[in-house]
Every structure is written in C-alpha cells, then in structure tokens.
Write a protein that holds these residues in place. Structure first.
Motif, mmCIF file in Angstrom:
data_model
loop_
_atom_site.group_PDB
_atom_site.id
_atom_site.type_symbol
_atom_site.label_atom_id
_atom_site.label_comp_id
_atom_site.label_asym_id
_atom_site.label_seq_id
_atom_site.Cartn_x
_atom_site.Cartn_y
_atom_site.Cartn_z
ATOM 1 N N LEU A 1 39.678 135.711 82.739
ATOM 2 C CA LEU A 1 40.398 135.412 83.973
ATOM 3 C C LEU A 1 39.856 134.131 84.579
ATOM 4 C CD1 LEU A 1 39.803 138.816 83.965
ATOM 5 C CD2 LEU A 1 41.723 138.549 85.534
ATOM 6 N N GLN A 2 40.748 133.211 84.972
ATOM 7 C CA GLN A 2 40.369 131.892 85.461
ATOM 8 C C GLN A 2 41.519 131.262 86.241
ATOM 9 O OE1 GLN A 2 39.991 132.373 81.678
ATOM 10 N NE2 GLN A 2 42.189 132.637 82.047
ATOM 11 N N GLN A 3 41.203 130.164 86.952
ATOM 12 C CA GLN A 3 42.221 129.452 87.722
ATOM 13 C C GLN A 3 41.862 127.983 87.821
ATOM 14 O OE1 GLN A 3 42.781 130.792 91.771
ATOM 15 N NE2 GLN A 3 44.738 129.742 91.976
ATOM 16 N N ALA A 4 42.820 127.132 87.462
ATOM 17 C CA ALA A 4 42.629 125.689 87.608
ATOM 18 C C ALA A 4 43.020 125.263 89.008
ATOM 19 C CB ALA A 4 43.486 124.926 86.595
ATOM 20 N N ASP A 5 42.401 124.185 89.502
ATOM 21 C CA ASP A 5 42.723 123.655 90.817
ATOM 22 C C ASP A 5 44.199 123.272 90.867
ATOM 23 O OD1 ASP A 5 42.441 122.746 93.369
ATOM 24 O OD2 ASP A 5 41.672 120.785 92.779
ATOM 25 N N GLY A 6 44.924 123.865 91.817
ATOM 26 C CA GLY A 6 46.338 123.538 91.967
ATOM 27 C C GLY A 6 47.260 124.325 91.082
ATOM 28 N N SER A 7 46.731 125.244 90.266
ATOM 29 C CA SER A 7 47.563 126.036 89.369
ATOM 30 C C SER A 7 47.362 127.525 89.638
ATOM 31 C CB SER A 7 47.221 125.734 87.911
ATOM 32 O OG SER A 7 47.579 124.415 87.570
ATOM 33 N N PRO A 8 48.297 128.355 89.219
ATOM 34 C CA PRO A 8 48.119 129.798 89.409
ATOM 35 C C PRO A 8 46.964 130.325 88.558
ATOM 36 C CG PRO A 8 50.412 129.235 88.888
ATOM 37 C CD PRO A 8 49.598 128.024 88.622
ATOM 38 N N ALA A 9 46.385 131.426 88.991
ATOM 39 C CA ALA A 9 45.369 132.100 88.189
ATOM 40 C C ALA A 9 46.016 132.730 86.967
ATOM 41 C CB ALA A 9 44.672 133.169 89.029
ATOM 42 N N THR A 10 45.235 132.878 85.889
ATOM 43 C CA THR A 10 45.748 133.462 84.657
ATOM 44 C C THR A 10 44.768 134.494 84.113
ATOM 45 O OG1 THR A 10 44.753 131.656 83.400
ATOM 46 C CG2 THR A 10 47.093 131.441 83.959
ATOM 47 N N ALA A 11 45.294 135.423 83.325
ATOM 48 C CA ALA A 11 44.492 136.385 82.580
ATOM 49 C C ALA A 11 44.945 136.314 81.132
ATOM 50 C CB ALA A 11 44.678 137.793 83.130
ATOM 51 N N ILE A 12 44.049 135.894 80.249
ATOM 52 C CA ILE A 12 44.364 135.716 78.832
ATOM 53 C C ILE A 12 43.681 136.824 78.037
ATOM 54 C CG2 ILE A 12 44.255 134.168 76.848
ATOM 55 C CD1 ILE A 12 45.869 132.989 79.072
ATOM 56 N N SER A 13 44.428 137.523 77.186
ATOM 57 C CA SER A 13 43.856 138.555 76.328
ATOM 58 C C SER A 13 43.626 137.976 74.937
ATOM 59 C CB SER A 13 44.788 139.758 76.239
ATOM 60 O OG SER A 13 44.247 140.735 75.367
ATOM 61 N N ILE A 14 42.362 138.064 74.468
ATOM 62 C CA ILE A 14 41.980 137.549 73.164
ATOM 63 C C ILE A 14 41.638 138.722 72.254
ATOM 64 C CG2 ILE A 14 40.367 136.048 71.912
ATOM 65 C CD1 ILE A 14 42.036 134.527 73.927
ATOM 66 N N GLY A 15 42.187 138.763 71.055
ATOM 67 C CA GLY A 15 41.822 139.799 70.101
ATOM 68 C C GLY A 15 40.368 139.642 69.684
ATOM 69 N N ILE A 16 39.554 140.658 69.916
ATOM 70 C CA ILE A 16 38.122 140.531 69.665
ATOM 71 C C ILE A 16 37.839 140.318 68.187
ATOM 72 C CG2 ILE A 16 35.916 141.763 69.743
ATOM 73 C CD1 ILE A 16 36.779 143.018 72.339
ATOM 74 N N GLU A 17 38.588 140.973 67.316
ATOM 75 C CA GLU A 17 38.272 140.904 65.895
ATOM 76 C C GLU A 17 38.774 139.634 65.222
ATOM 77 O OE1 GLU A 17 42.404 142.537 65.987
ATOM 78 O OE2 GLU A 17 40.602 142.631 67.218
ATOM 79 N N ASP A 18 39.717 138.906 65.887
ATOM 80 C CA ASP A 18 40.267 137.721 65.223
ATOM 81 C C ASP A 18 40.404 136.500 66.127
ATOM 82 O OD1 ASP A 18 42.417 138.433 66.854
ATOM 83 O OD2 ASP A 18 43.672 139.134 65.203
ATOM 84 N N GLY A 19 40.200 136.635 67.441
ATOM 85 C CA GLY A 19 40.290 135.492 68.340
ATOM 86 C C GLY A 19 41.697 135.037 68.647
ATOM 87 N N GLN A 20 42.709 135.816 68.275
ATOM 88 C CA GLN A 20 44.090 135.444 68.540
ATOM 89 C C GLN A 20 44.488 135.785 69.975
ATOM 90 O OE1 GLN A 20 46.125 133.784 66.244
ATOM 91 N NE2 GLN A 20 44.142 133.668 65.197
ATOM 92 N N VAL A 21 45.260 134.883 70.611
ATOM 93 C CA VAL A 21 45.765 135.140 71.959
ATOM 94 C C VAL A 21 46.885 136.165 71.867
ATOM 95 C CG1 VAL A 21 46.888 134.155 73.981
ATOM 96 C CG2 VAL A 21 45.134 132.853 72.767
ATOM 97 N N ARG A 22 46.692 137.291 72.551
ATOM 98 C CA ARG A 22 47.658 138.384 72.470
ATOM 99 C C ARG A 22 48.605 138.444 73.651
ATOM 100 N NH1 ARG A 22 44.020 143.560 70.445
ATOM 101 N NH2 ARG A 22 43.600 142.817 68.323
ATOM 102 N N GLY A 23 48.204 137.892 74.780
ATOM 103 C CA GLY A 23 49.067 137.952 75.952
ATOM 104 C C GLY A 23 48.490 137.145 77.090
ATOM 105 N N CYS A 24 49.325 136.872 78.086
ATOM 106 C CA CYS A 24 48.892 136.107 79.256
ATOM 107 C C CYS A 24 49.641 136.581 80.482
ATOM 108 C CB CYS A 24 49.136 134.612 79.034
ATOM 109 S SG CYS A 24 48.800 133.603 80.506
ATOM 110 N N THR A 25 48.898 136.813 81.536
ATOM 111 C CA THR A 25 49.469 137.123 82.845
ATOM 112 C C THR A 25 49.255 135.925 83.753
ATOM 113 O OG1 THR A 25 49.070 139.501 82.645
ATOM 114 C CG2 THR A 25 49.313 138.613 84.867
ATOM 115 N N THR A 26 50.306 135.500 84.449
ATOM 116 C CA THR A 26 50.208 134.412 85.417
ATOM 117 C C THR A 26 50.390 134.980 86.813
ATOM 118 O OG1 THR A 26 51.137 132.843 83.826
ATOM 119 C CG2 THR A 26 51.152 132.192 86.142
ATOM 120 N N PHE A 27 49.443 134.686 87.698
ATOM 121 C CA PHE A 27 49.533 135.147 89.073
ATOM 122 C C PHE A 27 50.534 134.281 89.843
ATOM 123 C CE2 PHE A 27 45.812 137.089 87.520
ATOM 124 C CZ PHE A 27 45.464 138.138 88.355
ATOM 125 N N PRO A 28 51.099 134.789 90.936
ATOM 126 C CA PRO A 28 52.064 134.006 91.709
ATOM 127 C C PRO A 28 51.466 132.701 92.223
ATOM 128 C CG PRO A 28 52.143 136.316 92.351
ATOM 129 C CD PRO A 28 50.955 136.159 91.456
#
Length: 434
Positions: A126-153
C-alpha cells in the motif's frame, strides 16, 4: 522470520517512508518498481566462522538439512510455496526461495509507503504518490506477479501516518491519519478496483498498532513487542492519556465500532487473537515501588466481554514481561520483582485461563517465536541459542547453544532461524521435519 501462530493478523505500523517519483496517468502501473536492492543468499562459509557453521549445521528434528543463508535479511516472514518474504525499512519488499536462497522477486514501493501485509497467497503493498490516489497492489508471493490493484478515490487528504493489518484470507485494513488529526479506516480487497468500504473513525493519536482475526480489528497504542508496551505503561514523557490505555475494536464487515476496553487504569497490550478470543496483557507502573502490576485477560472478540482474567506476578521496572499465543495456549514470561530478572515461563489454556505448566525461564523475544506442531521455537538468552518448548507439557530443550538467535518461524516445508553470525544478522533456512 516471524510466525503469526495461527492468526491472520500481521502488524505493520510506524513512520511512513517517502520516496520521490513521477506519478503516471495510471496509479496502479506506477505504484511499484522492480528492484535488486534486497539481498539474496550466499555461502554460509562467507557469513559464519568455522565454529559458528558447526553449530548451525549440527541439527536434530524438527530441523532437517540446512538449505540457504541470507545476510541482512530484515523483517523475514514465511510466505507460501517455499518462499521467505523480506522487507527493508525504506519500502522494498521481496521474496527469496527458502530452499536455494535465490531472489524470486523484489519491488520498491513508490511515493509515500503505508506498509505491506501478507494476505492469503499474496503480499499486499500500500502506497501513495504525491498528487495521486493511494493504491493497494497484490503481488503473488511465489512468483512476483501482480494479481490485482485497488485505487482509492481521488481528492482524499494526504496521509501523515498509517497502520496496515491483514484481516482475512485476502483482505487488508488500512488506517490512515491526516494532518488535521482525522483518521480513516478502509478495507481493501486487491481483486476489486475500489476499497470494499471506507469510514472515518475516532481513535487517539497514539493508537498505531492493529491486530485482526475473523470479523474484528483491534487497535491499541502498544505493539506485541515489550518496548512499546513498556513505554505506554511507564509514560516517561508524560504524553499518555487515559484514552491511550484502552483498546478499540471495529467490525471488518463495515468498519463500525464494536467496543473499547481497559482494565481499570492499566495499559492494554494485545498479545494475540485466536478462536474468537483477544488475549490482552495489562500493566500498571507504580513509580514509588518501582514495579509493574500485571494481568492476563481474555476478551470475546465480538463483544469485548471478559472471558477470564488472571493476576500475574509483579515485575521489575527493568524488564517488561511478555506473553504470546501459540494456537490455544497462552505462554508468558514472569520475573522476580526484587532481582529484576526473568524467572519462569508459564502457560495457560486459552479457553479457561487455567495454568498448564511452569518451567525455569531461559528465553527472550517471546513475540519472535515460531511453532512446529506443539513445539514452540523461542529465542534464548544471548549466546544460548533457542529453547524448544512443548506448549502442551512444558518439556523444554536447547538447540544451537553457543549462538544468539533473533527470531524463528516455520511454514509447511521450511524452518527459518535468524542468527547473529560474525556480527551480522543472517537468516538460515532448514528443511522442516514433522
């Protein structure tokens, strides 16, 4: 490598990390960046002296063959599929193969870093860039693949503090604070494009740690470590309020407040949550006597009702006693208030509070212990390895005597032990037997 001991709660709290970066049009695509900064394994011969190597590799069950050694491992925790998750203090997260030590994946979190939590087979960043919405990125632990992303309002206030806790199989709760003193609690499922729910909550400023199990999230001003609990109970700076001594529970279903709790004017510390029960260690410091009064309390997670309460021996101001939950057993350290030294290790039944056993205390860092079946692997005193304690009977034996152990844990296939070798923290993995 820490084990959650049957719980789904993973604590991540403290100061935020900020790293400058350029926000892109898509917050999800720019939220994390691949990195090679996290360490990978190397030869044990490069990390330990011959005497240290002999101790590390001379093992008995449940330890099998020694597999890998990772230097400067930093916050190791078990993953899935034979991996070990590593985190750095400045927002890098990754995983190494527990069998070979090879780096599987590693990412930097960009912008303001809220934290990370292991949920199911994924690592949620979970992180947020200056001026951008916060995000939650799900990473597959066994392979490092991005599985999903939630963007906050968009347009939400920038966070000045945050707490992250895994709630269920794949959901994560995020508490954010802004510079106006407001607090916002959200539940995130990274498979969904937006948070499941978000609501404003009323929490004291000093409340920054969280635990979760089932449908309940509990916040308090002390983490599971003895240092933060000691600071809360002693209040050397005179900044602790009566509200800071309490615990605050919220529903994971919709964020609604459920209950708050404190035993008289004792400082409350959640030491574990399991089977619908919140286990609390409560302490009050007597400045004149120089001692802590202590209680161990079990609460119903949904209602906050006391299920049982047991007075613990008074303890010296020199040491803050520890407790933790191993399945359905609560284990606590007890010290002599006159000598100021640890004396006993004792266990109680989680359901009834009845004492199960009491043995001489030869451990430290109880909150950094791992569990294999009924066998708790608890870091011992400096240079005394670890104690292997049967949580049912109290039977105990020493392993790795002659070395200092910082933490232990296990998953279904591997055991991890963080040693102090030649002046450096080194994670050593073993095949798990039994």
């Amino acid at each position: 490598m820490y084990l959650a001991i049957g719980l789904v709660a993973v604590l991540v709290a403290g100061l935020l990390v900020w790293r400058p970066w350029t926000a892109g049009a898509d917050p999800c695509s720019a939220a994390v960046t691949s990195t090679g900064r996290l360490p990978a394994a190397t030869s044990l011969a490069e990390l330990a002296s011959p005497g240290e190597r002999e101790i590390v590799t001379s093992v008995q069950p449940p330890f099998g063959q020694q597999r890998a050694a990772v230097p400067r491992s930093g916050y190791p925790r078990p993953g899935v599929g034979g991996t070990v998750v590593l985190e750095s203090a400045d927002g890098a997260v990754g995983a190494v193969d527990a069998r070979t030590g090879e780096r599987v994946w590693a990412f930097e979190q960009n912008g303001t870093v809220f934290g990370a939590a292991k949920a199911g087979g994924g690592m949620v960043l979970l992180q947020q860039a200056d001026g951008s919405p916060a995000t939650a990125i799900s990473i597959g632990i066994e392979d490092g693949q991005v599985r999903g992303c939630t963007t906050f309002p968009e347009g939400e206030p920038a966070a000045t503090g945050a707490t992250v806790v895994a709630v269920a199989e794949r959901t994560v709760a995020l508490l954010r604070r802004d510079d106006t003193g407001g607090a916002t609690l959200s539940l995130v499922d990274p498979a969904r494009a937006e948070p499941v729910w978000t609501r404003e909550v009323d929490l004291p400023d000093n409340v920054e740690y969280a635990s979760a199990a089932g449908d309940t999230i509990v916040f308090g001003a002390a983490g599971t470590d003895p240092t933060s609990a000691w600071q809360l109970a002693v209040d050397e700076r005179g900044t602790v309020t009566p509200e800071d001594l309490r615990l605050y529970a919220f529903s994971a279903t919709d964020g609604a407040p459920l209950w708050d709790y404190a035993h008289e004017d004792f400082a409350s510390q959640v030491v574990g949550m399991a089977f619908g029960t919140v286990v609390v260690r409560a302490s009050r410091f007597d400045e004149h006597g120089g001692r802590f009064a202590n209680r161990l309390i079990a609460l119903d997670a949904r209602t906050g009702e006391e299920l049982w309460s047991a007075e613990q021996p008074a303890s010296s101001a020199t040491y803050y006693e520890q407790s933790t939950v191993f399945g359905d057993v609560v284990v606590s350290s007890e010290s002599d208030p006159q000598r100021g030294t640890f004396v006993h290790l004792a266990a109680r039944d989680l359901t009834t509070g009845e004492e199960l056993w009491r043995i001489p205390n030869r451990i430290t860092k109880l909150e950094r212990a791992g569990l294999v079946g009924d066998l708790a692997m608890i870091p011992g005193k400096t240079g005394r390895g670890m104690e292997l304690v049967n949580v049912r009977t109290g039977e105990s034996r020493t392993a790795f005597d002659g070395l200092s152990v910082n933490s232990t844990s296990a998953d279904g296939t591997s055991i991890g032990v963080e040693f102090h070798l030649s002046g450096e923290q080194v994670l050593v993995t073993y095949e798990r037997l039994g």
